[in-house]
Scaffold this motif. Structure first.
Motif, PDB file in Angstrom:
ATOM      1  N   LYS A  33       0.838  -1.190   0.000  1.00  0.00           N
ATOM      2  CA  LYS A  33       0.000   0.000   0.000  1.00  0.00           C
ATOM      3  C   LYS A  33       0.877   1.245   0.000  1.00  0.00           C
ATOM      4  CE  LYS A  33      -3.049  -3.095   1.164  1.00  0.00           C
ATOM      5  NZ  LYS A  33      -2.038  -4.138   1.452  1.00  0.00           N
ATOM      6  N   LYS A  34       0.233   2.360  -0.294  1.00  0.00           N
ATOM      7  CA  LYS A  34       0.927   3.637  -0.274  1.00  0.00           C
ATOM      8  C   LYS A  34       1.533   3.861   1.124  1.00  0.00           C
ATOM      9  CE  LYS A  34      -0.180   8.383  -1.522  1.00  0.00           C
ATOM     10  NZ  LYS A  34      -0.513   9.042  -0.242  1.00  0.00           N
ATOM     11  N   GLY A  35       2.767   4.277   1.176  1.00  0.00           N
ATOM     12  CA  GLY A  35       3.407   4.533   2.468  1.00  0.00           C
ATOM     13  C   GLY A  35       4.099   3.316   3.067  1.00  0.00           C
ATOM     14  N   LEU A  36       3.828   2.128   2.488  1.00  0.00           N
ATOM     15  CA  LEU A  36       4.490   0.918   2.978  1.00  0.00           C
ATOM     16  C   LEU A  36       5.444   0.394   1.915  1.00  0.00           C
ATOM     17  CD1 LEU A  36       1.553  -1.067   4.642  1.00  0.00           C
ATOM     18  CD2 LEU A  36       3.331   0.276   5.775  1.00  0.00           C
ATOM     19  N   VAL A  37       6.672   0.122   2.323  1.00  0.00           N
ATOM     20  CA  VAL A  37       7.652  -0.413   1.380  1.00  0.00           C
ATOM     21  C   VAL A  37       7.345  -1.887   1.137  1.00  0.00           C
ATOM     22  CG1 VAL A  37      10.112  -0.860   1.017  1.00  0.00           C
ATOM     23  CG2 VAL A  37       9.390   1.264   2.112  1.00  0.00           C
ATOM     24  N   ARG A  38       7.381  -2.295  -0.123  1.00  0.00           N
ATOM     25  CA  ARG A  38       7.087  -3.675  -0.505  1.00  0.00           C
ATOM     26  C   ARG A  38       8.062  -4.654   0.176  1.00  0.00           C
ATOM     27  NH1 ARG A  38       8.485  -6.607  -5.582  1.00  0.00           N
ATOM     28  NH2 ARG A  38       9.880  -4.881  -6.081  1.00  0.00           N
ATOM     29  N   ARG A  39       7.515  -5.783   0.659  1.00  0.00           N
ATOM     30  CA  ARG A  39       8.342  -6.787   1.329  1.00  0.00           C
ATOM     31  C   ARG A  39       8.694  -7.915   0.374  1.00  0.00           C
ATOM     32  NH1 ARG A  39       8.552  -6.876   6.888  1.00  0.00           N
ATOM     33  NH2 ARG A  39       8.259  -4.765   7.627  1.00  0.00           N
ATOM     34  N   VAL A  40       9.930  -8.364   0.412  1.00  0.00           N
ATOM     35  CA  VAL A  40      10.291  -9.576  -0.315  1.00  0.00           C
ATOM     36  C   VAL A  40      10.949 -10.548   0.666  1.00  0.00           C
ATOM     37  CG1 VAL A  40      10.529  -8.430  -2.560  1.00  0.00           C
ATOM     38  CG2 VAL A  40      12.518  -8.676  -1.128  1.00  0.00           C
ATOM     39  N   LYS A  41      10.705 -11.841   0.430  1.00  0.00           N
ATOM     40  CA  LYS A  41      11.209 -12.876   1.333  1.00  0.00           C
ATOM     41  C   LYS A  41      11.971 -13.915   0.534  1.00  0.00           C
ATOM     42  CE  LYS A  41       7.259 -12.185   4.389  1.00  0.00           C
ATOM     43  NZ  LYS A  41       5.912 -12.672   4.736  1.00  0.00           N
TER      44      LYS A  41
END
Ligand code: ZN
Ligand code: ZN
Length: 297
Positions: A183-191
């Motif tokens: 979402k806007k304001g949240l940095v995308r997570r990668v695992k």
């Protein structure tokens, strides 16, 4: 036992694949799974890598710092100091040793400087509150360094436990959010370690001589997670491949579900993304230190 791919001595028997692997072919197998996950994620620009000093994040940073700079991606290790005496200091020493060895840029932030609290001082449910504050601060730190994504060290066991816990609680909201876009304001997570069993992450760290901190945090990760972990390990030992099947199953469900884009609001106090009027971080800080209610974090 000999490696099934060459004649060198095997260091591991993968029950779920039926293969004996030597040191070289085991490392290649781990790296192949990480590369596959990275290709899916299409990372560009700068990638922040959460580094706790433990085996999972250390392996993530080591492998990524070998692969990604060649593709023009800058890597910045980010570490959070939660204020847990004894544990965190040693973990930071391991982290420092690793970033020096790899020659990676390293940024650190503490709960004390951002939130004015140390987890040591929290009486109730320190582990779950710490998790909320850590996620929030990692997100801020990743934004500050201009990262397009944040990689964390969650392995197959962590992911399978989270999925099963959400199923058992009937928490479909959280289950669906596992695969939703940022979402806007949240940095995308990668695992990147999502498909690598915890035992293999540990073995990889040892075989590659990656500096890691083996101490466990003195605050327990919750009784329910520990129960789910034991159940999963028992089922996996009799039915190899169960953990993998569990998280693949959720991914297939997510591909089939039509998910409405879910817009987040802004926290009335700190301006970070929030579902309610206050973000989770500000709610947690109120619980920990009611006297700070009017002080902006
Ligand atoms: Zn081999
Ligand atoms: Zn807030």
């Amino acid at each position: 036992m000999k490696c099934d791919k060459c004649s060198a001595p095997a260091v591991l028997f993968q029950k779920y694949s039926g293969l004996h692997l030597c040191k070289k072919h085991f490392a290649a197998d781990v790296e192949k799974k990480i590369k596959k996950e990275l290709r899916k994620e299409r990372i560009e620009g700068t990638l922040a890598v959460a580094l706790s000093g433990g085996k999972d994040s250390a392996v993530t940073l080591s492998v990524l710092s070998d692969l990604l700079p060649r593709q023009g991606i800058e890597i910045i290790a980010v570490t959070i100091d939660e204020g847990i005496s004894g544990y965190r200091d040693k973990a930071i020493e391991s982290a420092a040793e690793l970033v020096t060895k790899l020659g990676v840029r390293w940024e650190m932030a503490s709960f004390e400087e951002y939130f004015g609290v140390r987890i040591d001082a929290v009486q109730e449910r320190p582990c779950s509150l710490c998790g909320i504050l850590r996620r929030s601060l990692l997100n801020r730190l990743a934004k500050t360094v201009g990262a397009s994504a944040l990689a964390t060290g969650h392995n197959l066991d962590d992911e399978a436990q989270t999925v099963l816990m959400n199923y058992l609680r009937g928490d479909t909201g959280r289950l669906l959010r596992l695969g939703s876009p940022a979402k806007k304001g949240l940095v995308r997570r990668v695992k990147p370690l999502k498909y690598i069993p915890e035992k293999e992450v540990a073995l990889y760290a040892i075989l590659k001589g990656i500096p890691i901190n083996l101490d466990e945090c003195k605050f327990s990760a919750g009784v329910f997670r520990a129960e789910v972990r034991d159940v999963l390990n028992e089922v996996e030992s009799r039915h190899p491949g169960t953990k993998y099947a569990l998280i693949r199953g959720v991914e297939r469900i997510l591909q089939l579900t039509h998910r409405e884009p879910f817009e987040l609001g802004q926290c009335a106090r700190c301006g970070e993304p929030a579902v309610a009027s206050l973000c989770q971080t500000c709610e947690v800080l109120d619980k920990i230190q009611p006297k700070n209610r009017d002080a902006a974090p």
